[in-house]
Design a protein around this motif. Structure first.
Motif, PDB file in Angstrom:
ATOM      1  N   ALA A  60      -3.999 -16.974  15.223  1.00 50.47           N
ATOM      2  CA  ALA A  60      -5.350 -16.505  14.930  1.00 50.47           C
ATOM      3  C   ALA A  60      -5.573 -16.381  13.417  1.00 50.47           C
ATOM      4  O   ALA A  60      -4.649 -16.071  12.656  1.00 50.47           O
ATOM      5  N   ARG A  61      -6.812 -16.584  12.999  1.00 52.49           N
ATOM      6  CA  ARG A  61      -7.167 -16.492  11.586  1.00 52.49           C
ATOM      7  C   ARG A  61      -6.928 -15.087  11.054  1.00 52.49           C
ATOM      8  O   ARG A  61      -6.518 -14.889   9.910  1.00 52.49           O
ATOM      9  N   ASP A  62      -7.197 -14.066  11.900  1.00 48.88           N
ATOM     10  CA  ASP A  62      -7.024 -12.678  11.460  1.00 48.88           C
ATOM     11  C   ASP A  62      -5.584 -12.383  11.047  1.00 48.88           C
ATOM     12  O   ASP A  62      -5.345 -11.543  10.175  1.00 48.88           O
ATOM     13  N   SER A  63      -4.613 -13.043  11.682  1.00 47.32           N
ATOM     14  CA  SER A  63      -3.211 -12.807  11.338  1.00 47.32           C
ATOM     15  C   SER A  63      -2.926 -13.212   9.900  1.00 47.32           C
ATOM     16  O   SER A  63      -2.256 -12.498   9.147  1.00 47.32           O
ATOM     17  N   TRP A  64      -3.446 -14.363   9.517  1.00 44.20           N
ATOM     18  CA  TRP A  64      -3.230 -14.834   8.144  1.00 44.20           C
ATOM     19  C   TRP A  64      -4.028 -14.011   7.148  1.00 44.20           C
ATOM     20  O   TRP A  64      -3.581 -13.783   6.017  1.00 44.20           O
ATOM     21  N   SER A  65      -5.194 -13.541   7.560  1.00 46.15           N
ATOM     22  CA  SER A  65      -5.970 -12.637   6.706  1.00 46.15           C
ATOM     23  C   SER A  65      -5.198 -11.335   6.484  1.00 46.15           C
ATOM     24  O   SER A  65      -5.194 -10.787   5.384  1.00 46.15           O
ATOM     25  N   ALA A  66      -4.542 -10.867   7.553  1.00 44.81           N
ATOM     26  CA  ALA A  66      -3.756  -9.630   7.439  1.00 44.81           C
ATOM     27  C   ALA A  66      -2.599  -9.800   6.456  1.00 44.81           C
ATOM     28  O   ALA A  66      -2.323  -8.910   5.646  1.00 44.81           O
ATOM     29  N   VAL A  67      -1.916 -10.940   6.522  1.00 48.33           N
ATOM     30  CA  VAL A  67      -0.810 -11.209   5.592  1.00 48.33           C
ATOM     31  C   VAL A  67      -1.314 -11.222   4.150  1.00 48.33           C
ATOM     32  O   VAL A  67      -0.728 -10.599   3.258  1.00 48.33           O
ATOM     33  N   GLY A 118       1.838  -0.761  18.020  1.00 47.62           N
ATOM     34  CA  GLY A 118       1.085  -1.738  18.769  1.00 47.62           C
ATOM     35  C   GLY A 118       0.359  -2.747  17.900  1.00 47.62           C
ATOM     36  O   GLY A 118      -0.584  -3.400  18.330  1.00 47.62           O
ATOM     37  N   GLY A 119       0.823  -2.883  16.639  1.00 50.38           N
ATOM     38  CA  GLY A 119       0.192  -3.809  15.708  1.00 50.38           C
ATOM     39  C   GLY A 119       0.800  -5.196  15.749  1.00 50.38           C
ATOM     40  O   GLY A 119       1.727  -5.467  16.527  1.00 50.38           O
ATOM     41  N   ASN A 120       0.298  -6.066  14.895  1.00 49.57           N
ATOM     42  CA  ASN A 120       0.768  -7.451  14.826  1.00 49.57           C
ATOM     43  C   ASN A 120       2.031  -7.492  13.966  1.00 49.57           C
ATOM     44  O   ASN A 120       1.974  -7.672  12.758  1.00 49.57           O
ATOM     45  N   ASP A 121       3.178  -7.361  14.627  1.00 46.15           N
ATOM     46  CA  ASP A 121       4.436  -7.305  13.883  1.00 46.15           C
ATOM     47  C   ASP A 121       4.795  -8.663  13.280  1.00 46.15           C
ATOM     48  O   ASP A 121       5.556  -8.736  12.316  1.00 46.15           O
ATOM     49  N   ALA A 122       4.266  -9.750  13.823  1.00 41.83           N
ATOM     50  CA  ALA A 122       4.517 -11.067  13.236  1.00 41.83           C
ATOM     51  C   ALA A 122       3.888 -11.151  11.846  1.00 41.83           C
ATOM     52  O   ALA A 122       4.481 -11.704  10.913  1.00 41.83           O
ATOM     53  N   ALA A 123       2.675 -10.608  11.692  1.00 44.07           N
ATOM     54  CA  ALA A 123       2.025 -10.585  10.377  1.00 44.07           C
ATOM     55  C   ALA A 123       2.808  -9.707   9.413  1.00 44.07           C
ATOM     56  O   ALA A 123       2.970 -10.046   8.233  1.00 44.07           O
ATOM     57  N   ALA A 124       3.309  -8.571   9.904  1.00 43.47           N
ATOM     58  CA  ALA A 124       4.121  -7.692   9.057  1.00 43.47           C
ATOM     59  C   ALA A 124       5.416  -8.383   8.642  1.00 43.47           C
ATOM     60  O   ALA A 124       5.866  -8.257   7.497  1.00 43.47           O
ATOM     61  N   ALA A 125       6.023  -9.136   9.567  1.00 40.63           N
ATOM     62  CA  ALA A 125       7.266  -9.843   9.262  1.00 40.63           C
ATOM     63  C   ALA A 125       7.041 -10.912   8.201  1.00 40.63           C
ATOM     64  O   ALA A 125       7.842 -11.049   7.267  1.00 40.63           O
ATOM     65  N   LEU A 126       5.966 -11.659   8.344  1.00 47.41           N
ATOM     66  CA  LEU A 126       5.681 -12.706   7.361  1.00 47.41           C
ATOM     67  C   LEU A 126       5.378 -12.095   5.993  1.00 47.41           C
ATOM     68  O   LEU A 126       5.815 -12.616   4.957  1.00 47.41           O
ATOM     69  N   THR A 127       4.663 -10.971   5.985  1.00 45.10           N
ATOM     70  CA  THR A 127       4.394 -10.270   4.725  1.00 45.10           C
ATOM     71  C   THR A 127       5.688  -9.852   4.059  1.00 45.10           C
ATOM     72  O   THR A 127       5.873 -10.033   2.849  1.00 45.10           O
ATOM     73  N   GLY A 254     -13.018  -7.239   8.380  1.00 43.69           N
ATOM     74  CA  GLY A 254     -13.452  -7.352   9.762  1.00 43.69           C
ATOM     75  C   GLY A 254     -12.376  -7.795  10.734  1.00 43.69           C
ATOM     76  O   GLY A 254     -12.679  -8.396  11.764  1.00 43.69           O
ATOM     77  N   ILE A 255     -11.105  -7.517  10.421  1.00 41.58           N
ATOM     78  CA  ILE A 255     -10.033  -7.935  11.324  1.00 41.58           C
ATOM     79  C   ILE A 255      -9.781  -6.852  12.372  1.00 41.58           C
ATOM     80  O   ILE A 255     -10.152  -5.689  12.190  1.00 41.58           O
ATOM     81  N   GLY A 256      -9.128  -7.232  13.468  1.00 39.61           N
ATOM     82  CA  GLY A 256      -8.919  -6.330  14.587  1.00 39.61           C
ATOM     83  C   GLY A 256      -7.890  -5.253  14.322  1.00 39.61           C
ATOM     84  O   GLY A 256      -7.167  -5.295  13.325  1.00 39.61           O
ATOM     85  N   PRO A 257      -7.795  -4.273  15.238  1.00 42.39           N
ATOM     86  CA  PRO A 257      -6.893  -3.127  15.044  1.00 42.39           C
ATOM     87  C   PRO A 257      -5.422  -3.510  14.874  1.00 42.39           C
ATOM     88  O   PRO A 257      -4.720  -2.927  14.055  1.00 42.39           O
ATOM     89  N   LEU A 261      -3.382  -2.759  11.408  1.00 38.18           N
ATOM     90  CA  LEU A 261      -2.196  -1.915  11.280  1.00 38.18           C
ATOM     91  C   LEU A 261      -1.107  -2.613  10.477  1.00 38.18           C
ATOM     92  O   LEU A 261      -0.395  -1.977   9.690  1.00 38.18           O
ATOM     93  N   ALA A 262      -0.979  -3.923  10.626  1.00 36.26           N
ATOM     94  CA  ALA A 262      -0.010  -4.678   9.829  1.00 36.26           C
ATOM     95  C   ALA A 262      -0.350  -4.580   8.345  1.00 36.26           C
ATOM     96  O   ALA A 262       0.541  -4.441   7.495  1.00 36.26           O
ATOM     97  N   VAL A 263      -1.635  -4.647   8.012  1.00 39.53           N
ATOM     98  CA  VAL A 263      -2.061  -4.510   6.618  1.00 39.53           C
ATOM     99  C   VAL A 263      -1.727  -3.123   6.092  1.00 39.53           C
ATOM    100  O   VAL A 263      -1.190  -2.968   4.986  1.00 39.53           O
ATOM    101  N   ILE A 264      -2.022  -2.104   6.889  1.00 37.92           N
ATOM    102  CA  ILE A 264      -1.810  -0.717   6.472  1.00 37.92           C
ATOM    103  C   ILE A 264      -0.332  -0.435   6.220  1.00 37.92           C
ATOM    104  O   ILE A 264       0.043   0.139   5.197  1.00 37.92           O
ATOM    105  N   VAL A 265       0.523  -0.843   7.150  1.00 38.20           N
ATOM    106  CA  VAL A 265       1.952  -0.540   7.038  1.00 38.20           C
ATOM    107  C   VAL A 265       2.632  -1.424   5.999  1.00 38.20           C
ATOM    108  O   VAL A 265       3.267  -0.934   5.059  1.00 38.20           O
ATOM    109  N   ALA A 266       2.494  -2.734   6.144  1.00 40.10           N
ATOM    110  CA  ALA A 266       3.176  -3.649   5.223  1.00 40.10           C
ATOM    111  C   ALA A 266       2.577  -3.602   3.819  1.00 40.10           C
ATOM    112  O   ALA A 266       3.265  -3.886   2.840  1.00 40.10           O
ATOM    113  N   GLY A 267       1.316  -3.229   3.720  1.00 44.63           N
ATOM    114  CA  GLY A 267       0.696  -3.141   2.406  1.00 44.63           C
ATOM    115  C   GLY A 267       1.154  -1.947   1.600  1.00 44.63           C
ATOM    116  O   GLY A 267       1.116  -1.974   0.364  1.00 44.63           O
TER     117      GLY A 267
END
Length: 315
Positions: A60-67, A118-127, A254-257, A261-267
């Motif tokens: 999903a596009r939101d995953s890359w936006s989160a990274v 319950g967040g996108n841990d794949a986005a957090a891992a890539l970050t 405008g990304i999903g919850p 959460l990946a942005v909040i934690v990994a950021g």
């Protein structure tokens, strides 16, 4: 009481690990010396990778936006904000806080905390992977700009650790998932694999607390109680500010919850494993803001992700 422990066991064990490791660091000093920390990290990353279909999660596009947003907050906003907020502190503490904000995202904790909520841990891992593998450029750049001194990141040694501790187990997990029986087993055992990863991070927190306690005892610099309290207060406010910046960025995008959460934690999280070696180049005292920030982020983020998980479950 039983329900409280069932819902908050992770926070209870984490606090016990941090407090116990600090309080009994001399008695427990041998544990970090004989513990394969790189092996623990590798197990955490392998368990995380097995339980995650990265190809699906990052489609999903939101995953890359989160990274992208997490990297901007972690490597772009955190260093100057840490330098600015450290101005009221004694010079060595201020330097240490600036260094702490220049180091990359946590290697395993950001992934485990994101998954726990319950967040996108794949986005957090890539970050985490991009942040750590790019620190050879980011760290010297920011320390040069903020402190007027470049640092030796020991790229060869660090690269080996990153390849063995992060890249190899993550790749192995995804390769194993290609076998359909393994993929189905990993999906069925996702909760158990997540639990393995959480206990691995708790073990690393204990090892870090023991090492931090012994570092404090060995230090010749003795700040006043007021200095310690001021440093702790600044670090708490700093971490909360980074959480708020990351949350605002995710909301504006405008990304999903789950991705937010990946942005909040990994950021907002910073790596003590990478940071200690860098901070010591500025003197022994500079490691204490890094250590304090590490403990603060673990405790605060546990509350944040657990609240996110409960709210998401109710939605």
């Amino acid at each position: 009481m039983r329900r409280f422990l069932a819902e908050r066991w992770f926070l209870v064990v984490l606090m016990a690990s941090l407090i116990g490791g600090l309080a009994f660091s001399p008695q427990l000093a041998a544990i970090p010396r004989y513990s394969p920390k790189l092996g623990v990290i590798a197990v955490v990353m392998l368990a995380t990778s097995l339980a995650t279909n990265f190809a699906l999660a990052l489609r999903a596009r939101d995953s890359w936006s989160a990274v992208a947003l997490a990297l901007l907050v972690n490597a772009g906003a955190a260093p100057p904000l840490g330098w600015l907020m450290g101005r009221p502190l004694p010079p060595l503490m201020a330097e240490g806080l600036a260094v702490a904000m220049c180091v990359p995202c946590t290697i395993a904790a950001a992934i485990v905390w994101t998954r726990r909520g319950g967040g996108n841990d794949a986005a957090a891992a890539l970050t985490s992977m991009i942040s750590n593998f790019s620190c050879f450029l980011v760290l010297p750049l920011w320390t040069g700009l903020l402190l007027g001194a470049t640092v030796d990141t020991k790229p060869g040694e660090l690269m080996v650790k990153l390849l063995l501790g992060i890249a190899a187990p993550m790749l192995l997990g995804q390769v194993l998932r290609l076998a359909r029986p393994v993929g189905r087993w990993a999906d069925d055992k996702k909760a158990a694999l997540s639990l393995v990863a959480q206990w691995g991070v708790l073990l690393m927190a204990l090892l870090g607390a023991i090492e931090a306690g012994n570092a404090i005892l060995a230090s010749e610099f003795r700040p006043s109680a007021a200095d310690w309290l001021l440093m702790a207060a600044v670090i708490i406010v700093l971490h909360l500010a980074l959480l708020a910046i990351a949350a605002a960025a995710a909301r504006l995008a405008g990304i999903g919850p789950a991705d937010a959460l990946a942005v909040i934690v990994a950021g907002s999280q910073k790596s003590m494993a990478v940071g200690v070696g860098v901070a010591l180049q500025f003197g022994p005292m500079t490691i204490f803001p890094l250590i304090t920030y590490h403990f603060v982020q673990l405790l605060i983020d546990t509350l944040v992700v657990d609240r996110h998980r409960r709210r998401h479950a109710d939605a």
